[in-house]
Design a protein around this motif. Structure first.
Motif, PDB file in Angstrom:
ATOM      1  N   TYR A   1      29.438  17.391  34.819  1.00  0.00           N
ATOM      2  CA  TYR A   1      29.615  19.099  34.595  1.00  0.00           C
ATOM      3  C   TYR A   1      28.655  19.716  35.490  1.00  0.00           C
ATOM      4  O   TYR A   1      29.308  20.720  36.189  1.00  0.00           O
ATOM      5  N   LYS A   2      27.413  19.113  35.565  1.00  0.00           N
ATOM      6  CA  LYS A   2      26.493  19.963  36.597  1.00  0.00           C
ATOM      7  C   LYS A   2      26.850  20.117  38.014  1.00  0.00           C
ATOM      8  O   LYS A   2      26.875  21.018  38.549  1.00  0.00           O
ATOM      9  N   GLU A   3      27.309  18.919  38.600  1.00  0.00           N
ATOM     10  CA  GLU A   3      27.871  18.737  39.841  1.00  0.00           C
ATOM     11  C   GLU A   3      28.801  19.745  40.150  1.00  0.00           C
ATOM     12  O   GLU A   3      29.065  20.248  41.282  1.00  0.00           O
ATOM     13  N   LYS A   4      30.063  20.006  39.071  1.00  0.00           N
ATOM     14  CA  LYS A   4      31.047  20.767  39.289  1.00  0.00           C
ATOM     15  C   LYS A   4      30.632  22.272  39.038  1.00  0.00           C
ATOM     16  O   LYS A   4      31.254  23.161  39.878  1.00  0.00           O
ATOM     17  N   ASN A   5      29.642  22.407  38.199  1.00  0.00           N
ATOM     18  CA  ASN A   5      29.483  23.810  37.476  1.00  0.00           C
ATOM     19  C   ASN A   5      28.293  24.577  38.120  1.00  0.00           C
ATOM     20  O   ASN A   5      27.804  25.607  37.850  1.00  0.00           O
ATOM     21  N   GLY A   6      27.289  23.546  38.657  1.00  0.00           N
ATOM     22  CA  GLY A   6      25.826  24.087  38.935  1.00  0.00           C
ATOM     23  C   GLY A   6      25.074  24.033  37.974  1.00  0.00           C
ATOM     24  O   GLY A   6      23.705  24.480  38.361  1.00  0.00           O
ATOM     25  N   HIS A   7      25.040  23.806  36.822  1.00  0.00           N
ATOM     26  CA  HIS A   7      24.285  23.727  35.672  1.00  0.00           C
ATOM     27  C   HIS A   7      24.639  22.700  34.730  1.00  0.00           C
ATOM     28  O   HIS A   7      25.798  22.220  34.405  1.00  0.00           O
ATOM     29  N   PHE A   8      23.609  22.434  33.883  1.00  0.00           N
ATOM     30  CA  PHE A   8      23.726  21.480  32.706  1.00  0.00           C
ATOM     31  C   PHE A   8      24.802  22.412  31.555  1.00  0.00           C
ATOM     32  O   PHE A   8      24.314  23.359  31.364  1.00  0.00           O
ATOM     33  N   PRO A   9      25.764  21.547  30.993  1.00  0.00           N
ATOM     34  CA  PRO A   9      26.460  22.189  29.670  1.00  0.00           C
ATOM     35  C   PRO A   9      25.211  22.329  28.581  1.00  0.00           C
ATOM     36  O   PRO A   9      24.206  21.608  28.579  1.00  0.00           O
ATOM     37  N   LEU A  10      25.636  23.202  27.483  1.00  0.00           N
ATOM     38  CA  LEU A  10      24.331  23.159  26.537  1.00  0.00           C
ATOM     39  C   LEU A  10      25.008  22.133  25.500  1.00  0.00           C
ATOM     40  O   LEU A  10      24.106  21.839  24.348  1.00  0.00           O
ATOM     41  N   TRP A  11      26.220  21.911  25.425  1.00  0.00           N
ATOM     42  CA  TRP A  11      26.783  21.080  24.433  1.00  0.00           C
ATOM     43  C   TRP A  11      27.404  19.766  25.116  1.00  0.00           C
ATOM     44  O   TRP A  11      28.117  20.061  26.172  1.00  0.00           O
ATOM     45  N   ASN A  12      27.308  18.627  24.501  1.00  0.00           N
ATOM     46  CA  ASN A  12      27.933  17.492  25.158  1.00  0.00           C
ATOM     47  C   ASN A  12      28.928  16.921  24.278  1.00  0.00           C
ATOM     48  O   ASN A  12      28.858  16.640  23.037  1.00  0.00           O
ATOM     49  N   THR A  13      30.170  16.558  24.710  1.00  0.00           N
ATOM     50  CA  THR A  13      31.212  16.428  24.108  1.00  0.00           C
ATOM     51  C   THR A  13      31.477  14.725  24.062  1.00  0.00           C
ATOM     52  O   THR A  13      32.556  14.419  23.242  1.00  0.00           O
ATOM     53  N   ASN A  14      30.670  14.140  24.820  1.00  0.00           N
ATOM     54  CA  ASN A  14      31.083  12.474  24.928  1.00  0.00           C
ATOM     55  C   ASN A  14      30.184  11.810  23.989  1.00  0.00           C
ATOM     56  O   ASN A  14      30.665  10.558  23.709  1.00  0.00           O
ATOM     57  N   VAL A  15      29.407  12.176  23.090  1.00  0.00           N
ATOM     58  CA  VAL A  15      28.713  11.635  22.143  1.00  0.00           C
ATOM     59  C   VAL A  15      28.651  12.308  20.618  1.00  0.00           C
ATOM     60  O   VAL A  15      28.541  13.281  20.656  1.00  0.00           O
ATOM     61  N   PHE A  16      28.952  11.102  19.873  1.00  0.00           N
ATOM     62  CA  PHE A  16      29.013  11.883  18.058  1.00  0.00           C
ATOM     63  C   PHE A  16      29.943  12.812  18.130  1.00  0.00           C
ATOM     64  O   PHE A  16      29.544  13.464  17.142  1.00  0.00           O
ATOM     65  N   SER A  17      31.003  12.703  18.860  1.00  0.00           N
ATOM     66  CA  SER A  17      32.094  13.712  18.702  1.00  0.00           C
ATOM     67  C   SER A  17      31.624  15.246  19.141  1.00  0.00           C
ATOM     68  O   SER A  17      32.199  16.279  18.755  1.00  0.00           O
ATOM     69  N   GLY A  18      30.221  15.078  19.560  1.00  0.00           N
ATOM     70  CA  GLY A  18      29.756  16.385  20.127  1.00  0.00           C
ATOM     71  C   GLY A  18      28.443  16.662  19.436  1.00  0.00           C
ATOM     72  O   GLY A  18      28.161  16.474  18.152  1.00  0.00           O
ATOM     73  N   MET A  19      27.466  17.074  20.340  1.00  0.00           N
ATOM     74  CA  MET A  19      26.091  17.248  19.938  1.00  0.00           C
ATOM     75  C   MET A  19      25.406  18.418  21.126  1.00  0.00           C
ATOM     76  O   MET A  19      25.732  18.202  22.121  1.00  0.00           O
ATOM     77  N   PRO A  20      24.109  18.882  20.717  1.00  0.00           N
ATOM     78  CA  PRO A  20      23.529  19.579  21.846  1.00  0.00           C
ATOM     79  C   PRO A  20      23.149  18.930  23.099  1.00  0.00           C
ATOM     80  O   PRO A  20      22.559  17.919  22.912  1.00  0.00           O
ATOM     81  N   ASN A  21      23.585  19.196  24.256  1.00  0.00           N
ATOM     82  CA  ASN A  21      23.510  18.691  25.377  1.00  0.00           C
ATOM     83  C   ASN A  21      21.763  18.721  25.534  1.00  0.00           C
ATOM     84  O   ASN A  21      21.281  17.618  26.270  1.00  0.00           O
TER      85      ASN A  21
END
Length: 823
Positions: free
Chosen positions: A54-74
């Motif tokens: 996501y960071k490589e595409k948008n220039g910053h980390f997301p605040l939410w991570n959708t890939n673990v535990f159906s979602g948690m704060p990144n």
């Protein structure tokens, strides 16, 4: 003048070169381009990979991570910060690659502490090597506990700042304390930082005793002011981590629970902090603190096989078992015989020479700090015992602020690991470098003999008095009784194991006594003017380091390194199943790994490539952990998988053991409209209800949300579709002629996620225990969920401002200290 300057600087240059050389030699494969295979780092990278993409595409980390535990704060996995400070890990470690940098950094940090105590450089070299190469350090580095290692490495640095302040070197103290607080807290291992501040408080009390006795009120006030200023500035730089973590902790397993789950039963049970069984699950066994002194007293790392000449073989052959069979049977029992929860992968070995010298500090060093150091070491051991000293530790758990948020009491052994080298270098300074050292040593020699003789005698008594039983002996006995129908074989095995353990422990006692004799001999040769003090300390340093090096290599060696290509091939290469899932271009679905590692540190593969129900994190959201414990830890509930949009289930074919992908076409998708909302009274009722309800038609919501719930009205043409799916912003299109109630397959987290209907903020509710529900009025609407936690924005601003203040205090303090030294 130049010669004087060279004489002053040269010993420190030599020290730095020694630290560099030994660190490089110990981690030589790293210079060849190889990398450590660290399970925790591999796991973390798997959890964080989607965020890096996501960071490589948008220039910053997301605040939410959708890939673990159906979602948690990144930001609990990977986070962008903002600071004017350089990367101090690289600066202080001279840009060396990991893991070389860890050892070098720990050496430099402890050496600075020794200089703050005004110790000779040769003594500082001894202490720095002893601290950096304490065996627990290579063990945790191998495991990938990087933040813990950084925090451990920086403890001496911060203490150096405090010691300079307490010794009236205020400007230097301000600079080092500010920098030390900054680097320790930004290492982001709260448990190690917590332990350090306990140690620092006790050391401060030691100094307070002197100041109050000598009525140094002015100095007390200045020292207090400098320390508080540096601490507040350093702490403020962690505002981003602190504010987001504190907020998140309230919603996690570390913040307590409202339910108790036992099998299929769920009852109301409100608690604060971690569950005590979980919090004390990794406790140090009573007696295992002796591994500070004797590395293999309890068998080492728990994975080392038993001896070929095990007494178990002797006992079994006496029972009539063929020797070959007995040898094969005995081989399944490892050498480790401590508490299974206490093994960190090896002993907490500080070095036998270090421990012997530390004992001499408590006997010979006259400053009140010796009692503070002794109290800290004893306290650390008592805390590490955890459930094995339950009365004391339950008192701390229930009364010490924030203590109930931590698990793994055995980590408290890092406190005596930190204290022992400090006491050892103070002893070396007193024995070899005080004025009239040889004459005073003659008066103290009997004390030394009594102290070390007492230590040897105590170890012999322990050797003779121990039962050599292990916590798992009863399990071994029961298992063998079930297999053989008699307990004779089991008793023979246990008897043989006890003899093996006794021999192992006895060998370690003899080893320690030999080092005691060596220590006495070296001190005696100095007292008789046979050895010069620098030579004697150099010999101590060589013996201590060789001893630690030989033990450390058991836990970190060339076998732990891999080539980068091999590492990538084993951890980040898509499989055939991954390729099948990639073919599905649906913007929203999840994968459920039905294997045994679904919620463990080894479950890093699927989160690397897909949105998953699993993953690993030591602080999962409480509501999600409850769903896992009740419905996803055994006979997995298809209804729960459907509501979490598990469109694919990864399993293992029982016929051939090959990976198998099972489609789940009944998954509910990104969002759906229900026919009715059923209300329940509390968390326990809600958690039970979702397992026996058709959640496609009925949403389960607690009565506490009643004011934000409107019962849906029938409209067969009503639609709710996903139009945009971004990590931090999700958008849906809604169209209905009557009011509806929508359930979204996204984890309920009100500490940052806000809902908007046509741009106007709307109140959403917790539905189906872990998801989000929203009443939507009739008509065409755009529904948005935006993750915009105020804690992140405020923390980012405070941290950045504080970093400017910290830089000013560090540079300003160094400048003023230099200016003062010029006068």
């Amino acid at each position: 003048m130049k010669n004087d300057l060279v004489k002053k600087i040269l010993p420190h240059i030599i020290a730095i070169l020694i630290f560099l050389v030994v660190s490089v030699i110990f981690c030589k494969p790293a210079l060849e381009g190889n990398v450590l295979h660290q399970d925790d780092i591999v796991g973390w990278k798997g959890m964080a990979q989607s965020a890096f993409d996501y960071k490589e595409k948008n220039g910053h980390f997301p605040l939410w991570n959708t890939n673990v535990f159906s979602g948690m704060p990144n930001y609990m996995i990977a986070m962008d910060g903002k600071s004017v400070m350089p990367n101090m890990n690289k600066v202080l470690a001279l840009g060396l690659p990991e893991p070389i940098s860890f050892f070098f950094l720990a050496c430099i940090s402890f050496y600075i502490l020794c200089l703050s105590f005004r110790l000779r450089p040769v003594v500082g070299i001894f202490g720095a090597l002893a601290f950096a190469f304490a065996t627990y350090n290579p063990i945790i580095i191998t495991a990938g506990h990087v933040t813990k290692m950084y925090a451990i490495a920086y403890m001496p640095f911060l203490l150096a700042g405090l010691i300079n302040t307490y010794e009236k070197r205020y400007w230097l103290g301000l600079s080092l304390t500010t920098l030390g607080t900054y680097v320790l807290l930004n290492a982001n291992h709260p448990q190690i930082s917590y332990y350090f501040f306990i140690a620092a408080a006790i050391i401060t009390i030691s100094y307070l005793f002197i100041w109050i006795r000598q009525k140094e009120w002015k100095h007390l006030g200045i020292a207090f002011g400098v320390t508080v200023l540096a601490a507040i500035a350093g702490l403020a730089t962690t505002a981003l981590n602190l504010m987001t973590s504190t907020e998140y902790a309230k919603a996690t397993i570390r913040g307590g629970t409202n339910v108790a789950i036992k099998g299929d039963s769920v009852t109301a049970n409100k608690t604060d902090g971690l569950d005590t069984d979980y919090a004390f699950s990794y406790s140090l066994g009573r007696g295992e603190e002796l591994t500070l002194l004797m590395p293999n007293a309890y068998g080492g790392n728990g994975r080392e096989p038993g001896n070929e000449d095990s007494h178990v073989i002797e006992k079994l052959t006496a029972k009539g078992m063929p020797e070959a069979n007995a040898a094969q049977f005995a081989g399944q029992f490892g050498k480790f015989w401590g508490d299974p929860g206490s093994s960190a992968g090896g002993p907490f070995y500080s070095g036998v020479i270090v421990c012997i010298l530390a004992l001499l500090c408590f006997v010979l060093y006259k400053h009140p700090i010796r009692w503070g150091l002794l109290a800290i070491a004893v306290l650390g051991v008592m805390m590490a015992w955890g459930k094995h000293f339950i009365g004391f530790n339950m008192f701390l758990f229930e009364n010490l602020p924030l203590y109930s948020k931590f698990r793994s009491p055995s980590i408290a052994m890092t406190i005596p690991q930190f204290i022992m080298p400090i006491a050892a270098v103070l002893a070396l300074q007193v024995v070899f470098f005080r004025n009239n050292a040889q004459e005073l040593l003659k008066a103290d020699f009997k004390k030394i003999l009594y102290a070390l003789g007492g230590l040897a005698g105590l170890l012999i008594v322990i050797y003779l008095m121990m039962s050599y039983s292990a916590p798992f002996d009863s399990q071994v006995l029961d298992q063998l009784k079930q297999n053989t129908g008699s307990d004779d074989m089991g008793r023979a095995v246990i008897a043989g194991l006890k003899e093996d353990r006794k021999a192992l422990f006895g060998g370690q006692v003899l080893r320690t006594i030999a080092f005691i004799a060596l220590t006495i001999g070296l001190i005696w040769t100095f007292m008789k003017n046979i050895l010069k003090p620098i030579v004697a300390v150099a010999i101590f340093t060589a013996i201590s380091f060789i001893d630690l090096y030989s033990v450390d290599k058991t836990y970190l060696n060339e076998g732990n390194f891999r080539s980068p290509d091999e590492q990538v091939a084993q951890t980040a290469t898509p499989t055939a199943i991954d390729q099948q899932i990639f073919a599905d271009k649906d913007p929203h679905f999840r994968v459920f790994n039905a294997g045994n590692e679904r919620f463990s540190s080894s479950d890093y593969h699927y989160p690397t490539f897909h949105r998953t129900l699993g993953g690993y994190h030591p602080a999962k959201l409480r509501i999600y952990q409850d769903v896992i414990e009740r419905y996803l830890n055994g006979q997995d509930s298809r209804e729960i998988l459907n509501m979490l949009d598990a469109k694919y289930i990864a399993a293992v074919n029982p016929q051939n053991g090959q990976p198998l992908l099972i489609p789940n076409p009944s998954a509910y998708g990104a969002a759906w409209l229900v026919k009715t909302v059923q209300t329940v009274n509390d968390d326990a009722a809600e958690l039970q209800a979702i397992g026996r309800t058709n959640l496609r038609d009925t949403a389960i919501v607690q009565t506490s949300f009643a004011k934000n719930i409107a019962q849906p009205q029938s409209d067969s043409a009503a639609t709710l579709t996903l139009s945009k799916y971004d990590a931090d912003e999700i958008e849906y299109n809604f169209n209905a002629s009557t009011p509806q109630f929508a359930v979204f397959s996204e984890i309920y987290y009100p500490l940052g996620w806000n809902a908007y209907i046509d741009g106007n903020k709307a109140e959403y509710v917790k539905a189906d225990y872990a998801l989000r529900g929203l009443s939507v009025p009739a008509g065409k609407h755009t529904i948005k969920f935006v993750f915009e936690p105020a804690s992140y924005k405020k923390g980012l601003a405070i941290s950045f401002t504080a970093s400017i203040i910290v830089l000013i205090l560090i540079l300003g303090g160094l400048f003023m200290a230099w200016k003062q030294s010029r006068k």
